[in-house]
Design a protein around this motif. Structure first.
Motif, PDB file in Angstrom:
ATOM      1  N   TYR A  12       0.836  -1.197   0.000  1.00 12.14           N
ATOM      2  CA  TYR A  12       0.000   0.000   0.000  1.00 12.14           C
ATOM      3  C   TYR A  12       0.871   1.247   0.000  1.00 12.14           C
ATOM      4  O   TYR A  12       2.025   1.225   0.403  1.00 12.14           O
ATOM      5  N   LEU A  22      -9.657   5.227   1.499  1.00 10.98           N
ATOM      6  CA  LEU A  22      -9.181   3.921   1.054  1.00 10.98           C
ATOM      7  C   LEU A  22      -9.648   3.695  -0.379  1.00 10.98           C
ATOM      8  O   LEU A  22     -10.844   3.788  -0.676  1.00 10.98           O
ATOM      9  N   SER A  31      -2.780  -0.482  -7.799  1.00  4.86           N
ATOM     10  CA  SER A  31      -3.078   0.840  -7.257  1.00  4.86           C
ATOM     11  C   SER A  31      -2.872   1.946  -8.281  1.00  4.86           C
ATOM     12  O   SER A  31      -3.439   3.035  -8.133  1.00  4.86           O
ATOM     13  N   ILE A  51      -4.979   6.292   0.689  1.00 13.28           N
ATOM     14  CA  ILE A  51      -4.364   4.995   0.921  1.00 13.28           C
ATOM     15  C   ILE A  51      -4.686   4.106  -0.277  1.00 13.28           C
ATOM     16  O   ILE A  51      -5.814   3.632  -0.435  1.00 13.28           O
ATOM     17  N   TYR A  52      -3.700   3.919  -1.133  1.00  9.71           N
ATOM     18  CA  TYR A  52      -3.852   3.096  -2.333  1.00  9.71           C
ATOM     19  C   TYR A  52      -3.273   1.711  -2.057  1.00  9.71           C
ATOM     20  O   TYR A  52      -2.145   1.593  -1.580  1.00  9.71           O
ATOM     21  N   ILE A  53      -4.014   0.675  -2.372  1.00  3.85           N
ATOM     22  CA  ILE A  53      -3.544  -0.685  -2.098  1.00  3.85           C
ATOM     23  C   ILE A  53      -3.453  -1.495  -3.386  1.00  3.85           C
ATOM     24  O   ILE A  53      -4.095  -1.194  -4.389  1.00  3.85           O
ATOM     25  N   ASP A  54      -2.613  -2.539  -3.343  1.00  8.75           N
ATOM     26  CA  ASP A  54      -2.586  -3.583  -4.372  1.00  8.75           C
ATOM     27  C   ASP A  54      -3.233  -4.819  -3.754  1.00  8.75           C
ATOM     28  O   ASP A  54      -2.752  -5.327  -2.727  1.00  8.75           O
ATOM     29  N   SER A  61       1.750  -6.871  -4.369  1.00  5.93           N
ATOM     30  CA  SER A  61       1.338  -7.714  -3.244  1.00  5.93           C
ATOM     31  C   SER A  61       1.642  -9.181  -3.509  1.00  5.93           C
ATOM     32  O   SER A  61       1.698  -9.628  -4.655  1.00  5.93           O
TER      33      SER A  61
END
Length: 270
Positions: A12, A22, A31, A51-54, A61
């Motif tokens: 992230y 999020l 992301s 908050i950018y996530i994979d 990830s």
């Protein structure tokens, strides 16, 4: 940076300070997709911690097979929220499969979510249940040179220009080449949550500002069934963008930006 939960490393990235937001991308992407369409907006809006996530098996990830199901990914995201965001109110944005997972989060953490943005979201997890438009609308820029361009672009892009191709290449194609294909294939076998998040949301209703954006020519998830959710979201804006497919945020960048900025302004009123 990485968040570790039960031997699954979730990548992230945090940008800015303020109210947490999020942002969850779609299947096979990363992301970069959400960052590409949302950062130009947040760069003009102070006071947001993005908050950018994979998702697992995508981007940077890990592809731990134990997380190749919608239920496992949702459980991971809920723990991520508890540990990274805590009990603070936050905004939630999801695209495609990320829009489906976002409704799973909303069903579990409705009191915390101050605003919801869904971009071309999956409404029906099973393809056989989707109503898809029958459309051959494609708008191409006369000067657009198709030579050497990736075929994946032409299968989904409704507005075909040099600019939309460059964004597709940077925000989507790069991610598709990074994904762990065996993980994605296993996830597709366990694509649906074991509960219906929309039924749970319906039992309470969600009355904070929401924004639903669909592409009129989206032949992956469609647009009609998204309207069926509206009665559970009394403060939702529902926009179906013409000359827009599954990447409506790219096909109709100006409209998307205006709608997203309006969503943020509406949230400030609560």
């Amino acid at each position: 940076m990485f968040y570790l939960y039960q031997e699954q490393k979730l990548y992230y990235k945090v940008m800015g300070q303020g109210k947490p937001v999020l942002l969850i991308h779609g299947l096979g992407c990363s992301s970069e997709l959400m960052e590409g369409c949302m950062e130009p907006i947040f760069e003009r809006q102070a006071g947001y911690k993005r908050i950018y996530i994979d998702l697992p098996g995508m981007g940077r990830s890990d592809a731990n097979a134990a997380f190749a199901s919608a239920d496992a990914i949702l459980n991971l995201l809920l723990h991520f929220i508890d540990d990274v965001i805590g009990s603070s109110p936050f905004l939630l944005a999801g695209e495609s499969y990320g829009g489906y997972l976002s409704r799973g989060i909303l069903a579990r953490k409705m009191a915390q979510v101050e605003g919801l943005l869904l971009i071309c979201p999956v409404t029906k997890p099973y393809i056989k249940d989707r109503i898809l438009p029958e459309s051959d609308v494609v708008v191409s820029e006369p000067s657009f040179d198709m030579t050497g361009k990736d075929e994946e672009f032409f299968s989904v892009a409704i507005l075909q220009t040099e600019k939309t191709y460059q964004r597709f290449e940077k925000e989507i194609l790069y991610s598709l080449r990074m994904m762990n294909l065996p993980f994605i294939q296993k996830l597709q076998e366990n694509y649906a949550l074991s509960f219906d998040p929309d039924q749970e949301i319906q039992s309470h209703g969600y009355d904070n500002p929401s924004l639903f954006i669909a592409g009129k020519q989206d032949q992956i998830v469609g647009f009609q069934q998204l309207a069926d959710l509206l009665h559970d979201y009394p403060r939702a804006t529902y926009a179906v963008l013409d000359v827009a497919g599954h990447n409506a945020q790219i096909d109709q960048e100006e409209l998307f930006t205006a709608l997203a900025e309006n969503w943020l302004r509406r949230i400030k009123t609560i």
